[in-house]
Scaffold this motif. Sequence first.
Motif, mmCIF file in Angstrom:
data_model
loop_
_atom_site.group_PDB
_atom_site.id
_atom_site.type_symbol
_atom_site.label_atom_id
_atom_site.label_comp_id
_atom_site.label_asym_id
_atom_site.label_seq_id
_atom_site.Cartn_x
_atom_site.Cartn_y
_atom_site.Cartn_z
ATOM 1 N N LYS A 162 0.820 -1.216 0.000
ATOM 2 C CA LYS A 162 0.000 0.000 0.000
ATOM 3 C C LYS A 162 0.853 1.264 0.000
ATOM 4 C CE LYS A 162 -3.845 -2.131 2.546
ATOM 5 N NZ LYS A 162 -4.620 -2.115 3.822
ATOM 6 N N ASN A 163 2.085 1.138 0.449
ATOM 7 C CA ASN A 163 2.950 2.315 0.581
ATOM 8 C C ASN A 163 3.991 2.433 -0.523
ATOM 9 O OD1 ASN A 163 1.705 2.930 3.124
ATOM 10 N ND2 ASN A 163 3.011 1.385 4.094
ATOM 11 N N LEU A 164 3.965 1.537 -1.492
ATOM 12 C CA LEU A 164 5.044 1.510 -2.479
ATOM 13 C C LEU A 164 5.090 2.759 -3.362
ATOM 14 C CD1 LEU A 164 5.115 -2.235 -3.612
ATOM 15 C CD2 LEU A 164 6.776 -1.020 -2.194
ATOM 16 N N ASN A 165 3.952 3.306 -3.716
ATOM 17 C CA ASN A 165 3.979 4.488 -4.592
ATOM 18 C C ASN A 165 4.715 5.653 -3.945
ATOM 19 O OD1 ASN A 165 2.764 3.443 -6.835
ATOM 20 N ND2 ASN A 165 0.702 4.142 -6.325
ATOM 21 N N LYS A 166 4.712 5.689 -2.635
ATOM 22 C CA LYS A 166 5.411 6.743 -1.899
ATOM 23 C C LYS A 166 6.914 6.701 -2.183
ATOM 24 C CE LYS A 166 6.030 6.951 2.876
ATOM 25 N NZ LYS A 166 5.478 6.865 4.246
ATOM 26 N N TYR A 167 7.402 5.521 -2.524
ATOM 27 C CA TYR A 167 8.836 5.339 -2.730
ATOM 28 C C TYR A 167 9.208 5.037 -4.184
ATOM 29 C CZ TYR A 167 8.749 4.875 2.352
ATOM 30 O OH TYR A 167 8.565 5.103 3.697
ATOM 31 N N ALA A 168 8.233 5.115 -5.092
ATOM 32 C CA ALA A 168 8.478 4.706 -6.473
ATOM 33 C C ALA A 168 9.648 5.445 -7.114
ATOM 34 C CB ALA A 168 7.210 4.897 -7.305
ATOM 35 N N ASP A 169 9.786 6.729 -6.814
ATOM 36 C CA ASP A 169 10.855 7.509 -7.445
ATOM 37 C C ASP A 169 12.247 6.981 -7.086
ATOM 38 O OD1 ASP A 169 9.001 9.098 -8.655
ATOM 39 O OD2 ASP A 169 9.285 10.850 -7.353
ATOM 40 N N LEU A 170 12.374 6.365 -5.923
ATOM 41 C CA LEU A 170 13.675 5.826 -5.520
ATOM 42 C C LEU A 170 14.143 4.719 -6.460
ATOM 43 C CD1 LEU A 170 13.225 5.444 -1.631
ATOM 44 C CD2 LEU A 170 14.441 7.263 -2.853
ATOM 45 N N PHE A 171 13.193 4.053 -7.106
ATOM 46 C CA PHE A 171 13.514 2.880 -7.913
ATOM 47 C C PHE A 171 13.622 3.174 -9.408
ATOM 48 C CE2 PHE A 171 11.363 1.364 -4.074
ATOM 49 C CZ PHE A 171 12.205 0.343 -3.660
ATOM 50 N N LYS A 172 13.491 4.444 -9.797
ATOM 51 C CA LYS A 172 13.552 4.793 -11.213
ATOM 52 C C LYS A 172 14.923 4.462 -11.807
ATOM 53 C CE LYS A 172 10.199 8.612 -11.368
ATOM 54 N NZ LYS A 172 10.042 10.060 -11.624
ATOM 55 N N THR A 173 14.895 3.904 -13.015
ATOM 56 C CA THR A 173 16.136 3.636 -13.761
ATOM 57 C C THR A 173 15.918 4.020 -15.218
ATOM 58 O OG1 THR A 173 15.594 1.386 -14.487
ATOM 59 C CG2 THR A 173 16.559 1.628 -12.275
ATOM 60 N N SER A 174 16.979 3.946 -16.002
ATOM 61 C CA SER A 174 16.862 4.263 -17.428
ATOM 62 C C SER A 174 15.975 3.267 -18.158
ATOM 63 C CB SER A 174 18.260 4.265 -18.067
ATOM 64 O OG SER A 174 18.886 3.005 -17.922
ATOM 65 N N GLU A 175 15.772 2.109 -17.553
ATOM 66 C CA GLU A 175 14.977 1.062 -18.204
ATOM 67 C C GLU A 175 13.512 1.079 -17.788
ATOM 68 O OE1 GLU A 175 17.125 -2.896 -18.706
ATOM 69 O OE2 GLU A 175 18.174 -2.027 -16.979
ATOM 70 N N SER A 176 13.184 1.835 -16.767
ATOM 71 C CA SER A 176 11.822 1.746 -16.221
ATOM 72 C C SER A 176 10.888 2.848 -16.696
ATOM 73 C CB SER A 176 11.876 1.733 -14.689
ATOM 74 O OG SER A 176 12.460 2.916 -14.187
ATOM 75 N N GLY A 177 11.342 3.677 -17.615
ATOM 76 C CA GLY A 177 10.450 4.636 -18.262
ATOM 77 C C GLY A 177 9.750 5.611 -17.351
ATOM 78 N N GLY A 178 10.454 6.167 -16.382
ATOM 79 C CA GLY A 178 9.857 7.152 -15.490
ATOM 80 C C GLY A 178 9.090 6.554 -14.335
ATOM 81 N N LYS A 179 9.007 5.246 -14.281
ATOM 82 C CA LYS A 179 8.361 4.569 -13.168
ATOM 83 C C LYS A 179 9.408 3.871 -12.307
ATOM 84 C CE LYS A 179 4.031 3.706 -15.652
ATOM 85 N NZ LYS A 179 3.019 2.683 -16.030
ATOM 86 N N GLY A 180 8.978 3.318 -11.193
ATOM 87 C CA GLY A 180 9.897 2.542 -10.380
ATOM 88 C C GLY A 180 10.215 1.212 -11.055
ATOM 89 N N GLN A 181 11.442 0.794 -10.959
ATOM 90 C CA GLN A 181 11.845 -0.477 -11.567
ATOM 91 C C GLN A 181 11.523 -1.646 -10.640
ATOM 92 O OE1 GLN A 181 15.665 -1.409 -13.929
ATOM 93 N NE2 GLN A 181 16.198 -1.989 -11.843
ATOM 94 N N PHE A 182 10.784 -2.610 -11.158
ATOM 95 C CA PHE A 182 10.466 -3.835 -10.420
ATOM 96 C C PHE A 182 11.158 -4.988 -11.131
ATOM 97 C CE2 PHE A 182 8.224 -7.654 -9.344
ATOM 98 C CZ PHE A 182 7.867 -7.490 -8.015
ATOM 99 N N LEU A 183 12.051 -5.668 -10.425
ATOM 100 C CA LEU A 183 12.883 -6.691 -11.046
ATOM 101 C C LEU A 183 12.198 -8.052 -11.107
ATOM 102 C CD1 LEU A 183 16.230 -5.834 -9.208
ATOM 103 C CD2 LEU A 183 15.662 -5.309 -11.605
ATOM 104 N N ASP A 184 12.220 -8.639 -12.292
ATOM 105 C CA ASP A 184 11.848 -10.029 -12.469
ATOM 106 C C ASP A 184 13.057 -10.764 -13.056
ATOM 107 O OD1 ASP A 184 9.292 -9.790 -11.457
ATOM 108 O OD2 ASP A 184 8.349 -10.806 -13.125
#
Length: 337
Positions: A162-184
């Motif tokens: 529920k709180n992940l969007n609060k931290y999404a900017d921390l996970f931004k990378t060149s591959e994640s298109g302005g969103k937080g990067q979630f690794l699979d």
Amino acid sequence: MELTRIGSPRGVRRTARVALVATFALALAACGGAKVGEDTTSSAAPAAGGSGTAAACGTVNIAINPWVGYEADAAVVAELLQSKLGCTVVKKNLDEQVSWQGFGTGEVDVILENWGHEDLKKKYIEEQKVAVEVGPTGREGKIGWFVVPWMAEKYPDITDSKNLNKYADLFKTSESGGKGQFLDGDPGFVTIDGPLIKNLGLNFKVVYTGSEAALITSFRQAEKEKKPAIGYFYSPQWFLSEVPLVNVKLPEYTAGCDADPKTVACDYPVYNLDKIASAKFATSGSPGYDFVKKFQWTNDDQNVVAKYIAVDKMSPEDAAKKWIADNQAKVDAWFAS
């Protein structure tokens, strides 16, 4: 494990599979590159002095799915089939879903670690009747979302989705298109992560690392360098003893909540991992099938052999021999009448 799997009960297992991912997995035909029908096998001749004969056991074709825990299973099973029963073992590197195609063609005799796949059981066991359930592996599998430990310590509430969007900017990378990067991991794994992120309204994008090993490396480096990392992971998995990834709480799993990718908004279930064999192998009278049916070990057993392979850089064959030598009582129980 494995590991991206879908919502059915390595889920990437599970009740429902994302049709797009399943199609992609069939096209890729495994990280190892093999497709059903190709002879991309590694075979081992029967060991001298084994009980039984090659003629009595014959050839056992084992599907090898692309995660090290499965490789550990196959290493121990193959070693014992060869040394104890005189079987000829052929290993085939295949994605977990692609493996099932081989039951009907005779190219795959056994899958040693199945993570749910109720859709495939219906198709190949109930409808086509070319495969059978062989029984439990003795292990439970759990897939979920995880963050590296330093983040959970610094941002305690990050461990609730529920709180992940609060931290999404921390996970931004060149591959994640302005969103937080979630690794699979491997694109051939079946996961519900893309639909789950969308349905939970999270500002993240799935980025595939390409393999289980690459996923582990990403988490390891993020913890060492204190960089943000969130992604898919699972147990049993030896890496959790090295870097104790922290589980992110998702909405509670209930039966059927993962059935439709358009609406899925829940956690992965716990999978009672089992074994699947071709109907032909199951009725062949081969002592190899009887052994596969008896073979069970724990998450800890698997993790030991997986660590030998992944960390200690032992060959699967040497890793299996070491574990067998150290666990003779368990091995003897598998061969007891």
